[in-house]
Scaffold this active site. Structure first.
Site, PDB file in Angstrom:
ATOM      1  N   ASP A   5      35.613   8.860  55.436  1.00 44.40           N
ATOM      2  CA  ASP A   5      36.436   9.643  56.353  1.00 44.40           C
ATOM      3  C   ASP A   5      37.398  10.520  55.540  1.00 44.40           C
ATOM      4  OD1 ASP A   5      38.073  10.637  58.306  1.00 44.40           O
ATOM      5  OD2 ASP A   5      39.073   8.712  58.733  1.00 44.40           O
ATOM      6  N   ASN A  39      39.450  12.940  56.822  1.00 46.43           N
ATOM      7  CA  ASN A  39      40.651  13.448  57.505  1.00 46.43           C
ATOM      8  C   ASN A  39      41.484  12.360  58.182  1.00 46.43           C
ATOM      9  OD1 ASN A  39      39.187  12.818  59.738  1.00 46.43           O
ATOM     10  ND2 ASN A  39      39.134  14.879  60.622  1.00 46.43           N
ATOM     11  N   ASP A  75      40.933  10.233  60.580  1.00 43.71           N
ATOM     12  CA  ASP A  75      40.870   9.926  62.023  1.00 43.71           C
ATOM     13  C   ASP A  75      40.049   8.665  62.319  1.00 43.71           C
ATOM     14  OD1 ASP A  75      38.309  10.788  61.601  1.00 43.71           O
ATOM     15  OD2 ASP A  75      38.318  12.346  63.154  1.00 43.71           O
ATOM     16  N   ASP A 106      33.078  11.818  58.016  1.00 44.56           N
ATOM     17  CA  ASP A 106      32.882  13.251  58.249  1.00 44.56           C
ATOM     18  C   ASP A 106      32.294  13.930  57.016  1.00 44.56           C
ATOM     19  OD1 ASP A 106      35.127  13.396  56.545  1.00 44.56           O
ATOM     20  OD2 ASP A 106      36.500  13.369  58.265  1.00 44.56           O
ATOM     21  N   ASP A 121      18.457  15.473  60.089  1.00 44.24           N
ATOM     22  CA  ASP A 121      17.797  14.665  61.098  1.00 44.24           C
ATOM     23  C   ASP A 121      17.445  15.585  62.260  1.00 44.24           C
ATOM     24  OD1 ASP A 121      17.153  12.333  62.711  1.00 44.24           O
ATOM     25  OD2 ASP A 121      18.520  11.219  61.406  1.00 44.24           O
ATOM     26  N   ASP A 179      13.274  12.306  64.156  1.00 43.88           N
ATOM     27  CA  ASP A 179      13.557  11.137  64.979  1.00 43.88           C
ATOM     28  C   ASP A 179      12.408  10.863  65.959  1.00 43.88           C
ATOM     29  OD1 ASP A 179      15.667   9.182  65.728  1.00 43.88           O
ATOM     30  OD2 ASP A 179      15.546  10.191  67.683  1.00 43.88           O
ATOM     31  N   GLU A 235       9.905   9.575  61.760  1.00 49.84           N
ATOM     32  CA  GLU A 235      10.161   8.199  62.174  1.00 49.84           C
ATOM     33  C   GLU A 235       9.106   7.846  63.227  1.00 49.84           C
ATOM     34  OE1 GLU A 235      13.520   5.302  64.154  1.00 49.84           O
ATOM     35  OE2 GLU A 235      13.086   7.253  64.973  1.00 49.84           O
ATOM     36  N   HIS A 271      20.289   2.877  59.827  1.00 48.47           N
ATOM     37  CA  HIS A 271      21.360   2.683  60.808  1.00 48.47           C
ATOM     38  C   HIS A 271      20.886   1.942  62.064  1.00 48.47           C
ATOM     39  CE1 HIS A 271      19.022   6.075  62.009  1.00 48.47           C
ATOM     40  NE2 HIS A 271      19.561   6.010  63.215  1.00 48.47           N
ATOM     41  N   ASP A 272      19.605   1.610  62.144  1.00 47.85           N
ATOM     42  CA  ASP A 272      19.077   0.866  63.296  1.00 47.85           C
ATOM     43  C   ASP A 272      18.756  -0.585  62.957  1.00 47.85           C
ATOM     44  OD1 ASP A 272      19.086   3.177  64.894  1.00 47.85           O
ATOM     45  OD2 ASP A 272      17.009   3.684  64.359  1.00 47.85           O
TER      46      ASP A 272
HETATM   47  O1  TEU Z   1      15.414   5.128  66.696  1.00 46.55           O
HETATM   48  C1  TEU Z   1      14.205   4.836  67.298  1.00 46.55           C
HETATM   49  C2  TEU Z   1      14.176   3.658  68.094  1.00 46.55           C
HETATM   50  O2  TEU Z   1      13.283   3.490  68.890  1.00 46.55           O
HETATM   51  C3  TEU Z   1      15.247   2.690  67.943  1.00 46.55           C
HETATM   52  O3  TEU Z   1      15.654   2.414  69.208  1.00 46.55           O
HETATM   53  C4  TEU Z   1      14.728   1.477  67.302  1.00 46.55           C
HETATM   54  O4  TEU Z   1      13.532   1.081  67.885  1.00 46.55           O
HETATM   55  C5  TEU Z   1      15.665   0.369  67.511  1.00 46.55           C
HETATM   56  O5  TEU Z   1      16.947   0.752  67.224  1.00 46.55           O
HETATM   57  C6  TEU Z   1      15.298  -0.772  66.612  1.00 46.55           C
HETATM   58  O6  TEU Z   1      15.052  -1.836  67.464  1.00 46.55           O
HETATM   59  C7  TEU Z   1      15.823   6.450  66.623  1.00 46.55           C
HETATM   60  C8  TEU Z   1      17.166   6.553  65.953  1.00 46.55           C
HETATM   61  O7  TEU Z   1      17.053   6.157  64.612  1.00 46.55           O
HETATM   62  C9  TEU Z   1      18.146   5.746  66.730  1.00 46.55           C
HETATM   63  O8  TEU Z   1      19.390   5.666  66.124  1.00 46.55           O
HETATM   64  C10 TEU Z   1      18.256   6.375  68.085  1.00 46.55           C
HETATM   65  O9  TEU Z   1      19.064   5.586  68.916  1.00 46.55           O
HETATM   66  C11 TEU Z   1      16.910   6.546  68.759  1.00 46.55           C
HETATM   67  O10 TEU Z   1      15.909   7.048  67.895  1.00 46.55           O
HETATM   68  C12 TEU Z   1      17.022   7.548  69.873  1.00 46.55           C
HETATM   69  O11 TEU Z   1      17.238   8.822  69.343  1.00 46.55           O
END
Ligand code: TEU
Length: 574
Positions: A43, A45, A47, A51, A120, A216, A275, A347-348
């Site tokens: 971060d 700034n 907040d 960023d 992305d 995505d 993806e 991140h998922d």
């Molecule tokens: O993720 C694809 C997706 O289907 C995810 O829901 C994934 O299956 C789940 O998180 C794991 O169980 C992509 C992005 O990476 C995710 O952050 C988004 O929420 C999703 O698409 C919708 O854009």
């Protein structure tokens, strides 16, 4: 994609046998990608939300690590119903993250340091606040009326994020399809105007200097146009629509068209990674076959679903056999055609060290082992922020601590269906996406050096121990280990191009494989357990005819002999 002169019908893989340095055709084959989730990286700034300024301030870290590519999760204007995976404007930067000028500056900074930027592309769906949807939903006569999936009556599909996949809209007096939240309406890719609009977005970013895209959920863009009713699994309220949307009927046609309309018009080689959740090895070969000119690599899910039962929240114990089987299937399946991506986290996903390693006593060892096994496979590794210091899952105890829309929706749905909230929290602790979204741990100062403000999501309480500053000068740290592995890939052609052979498909603790190349071979041995393991016959198989014969030079690891310590990993070069 690679832009190489190619004769009609020529099978391309042999024509790109050697990576051509950091920018030539196929450069991404010897590259390492680093993924930043902008909300949680740095971060600039104060907040409390990460960023672009914060990212720019931390580029020394990426350069020190030696990564080649930065992929940033979406920074476009967004109502943040799904933290930016709900885009309301493809041509700008959300004020939370900064400005377009700062993004241009980031591109320039990276290029100056010899790194590339991958954006992305979220184009299976838009935000419901995107002008395209606003217009499409305004009236049945709208010129954009067919840009999304509208029906007078919904089918029975459920959304990936719980609840129905259809929401009623007053303006149209109809229902629209959303495979994710109701604020993420699915674009209708069967409409050529939609495809052209997406291609325009891609060209606009390429003209700004970006070096590629992570697309995505790109294997969801083509739906069975009949939208048939879907089977309802026991205990579920809505139909499971996967069969009608995953790797749909025209997905390959659309990707090839995108290539012709966009990427073929540029004379530089980009990185195109799709993806593709729940896709198969067979489809993976199609997506990544250079002759088909679709994608360079796909992010499949098979190795991150081995601990799922009937569905994601039905958490099963780690099973080395399943993991080894799926990793080997992709290595072998894409050996002669296509190319693999390699990742544990994003991140998922929950943190791999908590999931497939041991984040207690053996955290450092198991994080290093996971890194070794990943980086020594054939493909392009993706390091997710925090992997390189062995960040762990977060000890969530209450739903109030969770931000992730997928997890929050599931919690409420499950509790409403009568599941004990404690059991739901147990699943969330293991699987929820916020495990991977807690702020990056830079140092031992308050909020781990992520922000001077209040972080948008709580920092993991272990930050005083696990952070970049504590590891950077320690040659035995997870961080130094990542740096070593990245350098090894850049220096040793066997890491990039060597053949993959599994050395045992049945050892109860050890994952062992060989990478054979004209320059020599590498043998990787990894003990996926918290107890000692006997190499036994593996030694003979992997290290020569006779057990006990020297295995060669140890390039990663420090052990020796036929016994492996808990979570020990070794790489030999012969
Ligand atoms: O993720 C694809 C997706 O289907 C995810 O829901 C994934 O299956 C789940 O998180 C794991 O169980 C992509 C992005 O990476 C995710 O952050 C988004 O929420 C999703 O698409 C919708 O854009």
């Amino acid at each position: 994609m690679t832009h190489l002169p190619r004769a009609e019908g020529e099978n391309t893989p042999s024509s790109i046998t050697a990576p051509a340095g950091r920018s030539g055709p196929g450069w991404w084959r010897s590259a390492v990608v680093y993924q930043v989730y902008p909300r949680s990286f740095a971060d600039g700034n104060g907040d409390g939300v990460g960023d672009l300024r914060g990212i720019r301030q931390r580029l020394d870290h990426l350069e020190w690590l030696g990564v080649d590519v930065l992929w940033i999760s979406p920074v476009y204007p967004s109502p943040m119903a799904d933290n930016g995976y709900d885009v309301s404007d493809y041509h700008d930067v959300d004020p939370t993250y900064g400005t377009l000028a700062e993004l241009d500056a980031l591109i320039a900074d990276l290029h100056q340091r010899g790194m590339k930027l991958v954006m992305d592309l979220v184009a299976n769906h838009t935000s419901d606040e995107h002008p395209w949807f606003v217009e499409s939903s305004s009236s049945p006569e709208s010129p954009k009326r067919d840009w999304y999936w509208w029906r007078d009556e919904p089918n029975n599909w459920g959304s990936f994020f719980s609840g129905p996949a259809w929401t009623y809209c007053e303006g149209r007096a109809a229902y629209y399809l959303h495979l994710f939240t109701k604020k993420q309406p699915d674009l209708n890719w069967d409409n050529p105007e939609v495809r052209q609009a997406v291609y325009e977005v891609l060209r606009w970013w390429l003209d700004r200097g970006v070096d590629g895209f992570r697309m995505d959920v790109v294997n969801l863009i083509s739906k069975d146009p009949e939208l048939p009713e879907a089977p309802v699994m026991p205990g579920q309220r809505y139909g499971n629509m996967r069969q009608s949307v995953i790797d749909g009927p025209r997905v390959h046609e659309y990707l090839a068209e995108m290539h012709r309309e966009v990427f073929d018009r540029y004379d530089r080689d980009m990185l195109l990674v799709g993806e593709t959740g729940e896709t198969t090895v067979e489809e993976g070969r199609r997506y990544t076959d250079p002759a088909r000119r679709e994608l360079d690599m796909v992010l499949h899910y098979e190795h991150v679903e081995i601990d799922h039962g009937t569905f994601k929240w039905d958490v099963r114990p780690f099973d080395l056999g399943r993991l080894r089987d799926r990793l080997a299937a992709w290595q072998e399946g894409l050996a002669d055609v296509g190319w693999n991506s390699l990742y544990w986290d994003n991140h998922d996903q929950p943190r791999a060290v908590s999931r497939y390693g041991d984040d207690g006593r053996w955290r450092t060892e198991s994080a290093k082992l996971l890194a070794t096994v990943l980086h020594l496979q054939r493909g392009t590794p993706f390091v997710y922020q925090g992997d390189e210091i062995g960040m762990t899952n977060f000890p969530f105890t209450s739903i109030d601590e969770v931000d992730d829309v997928e997890a929050v929706n599931y919690y409420h749905e499950a509790v409403a269906l009568g599941v004990d909230p404690e059991d739901v929290m147990r699943s969330l602790r293991a699987m929820c996406r916020d495990n991977g979204r807690t702020p990056m741990q830079w140092d031992a100062s308050p909020s781990a050096g992520f922000t001077t403000g209040t972080p948008w999501l709580a920092v993991n309480p272990n930050y005083a121990e696990i952070n970049v500053a504590a590891q950077v000068d320690d040659p035995d740290s997870v961080l130094s280990h990542y740096r070593r592995l990245i350098r090894l890939r850049h220096e040793d052609p066997a890491v990039v191009d060597g053949d993959f052979t599994l050395l045992s498909d049945s050892h109860p603790q050890i994952f062992a494989f060989r990478r054979r190349h004209e320059s020599g071979q590498l043998v990787v041995l990894a003990n996926f357990s918290s107890s000692e393991a006997q190499l036994g016959e593996l030694v003979g198989e992997s290290c020569g005819e006779l057990a006990g014969e020297s295995c060669g030079e140890l390039v990663i690891g420090s052990g020796s002999g036929p016994e492996m310590a808990p979570w020990e990993a070794r790489v030999y070069r012969r």
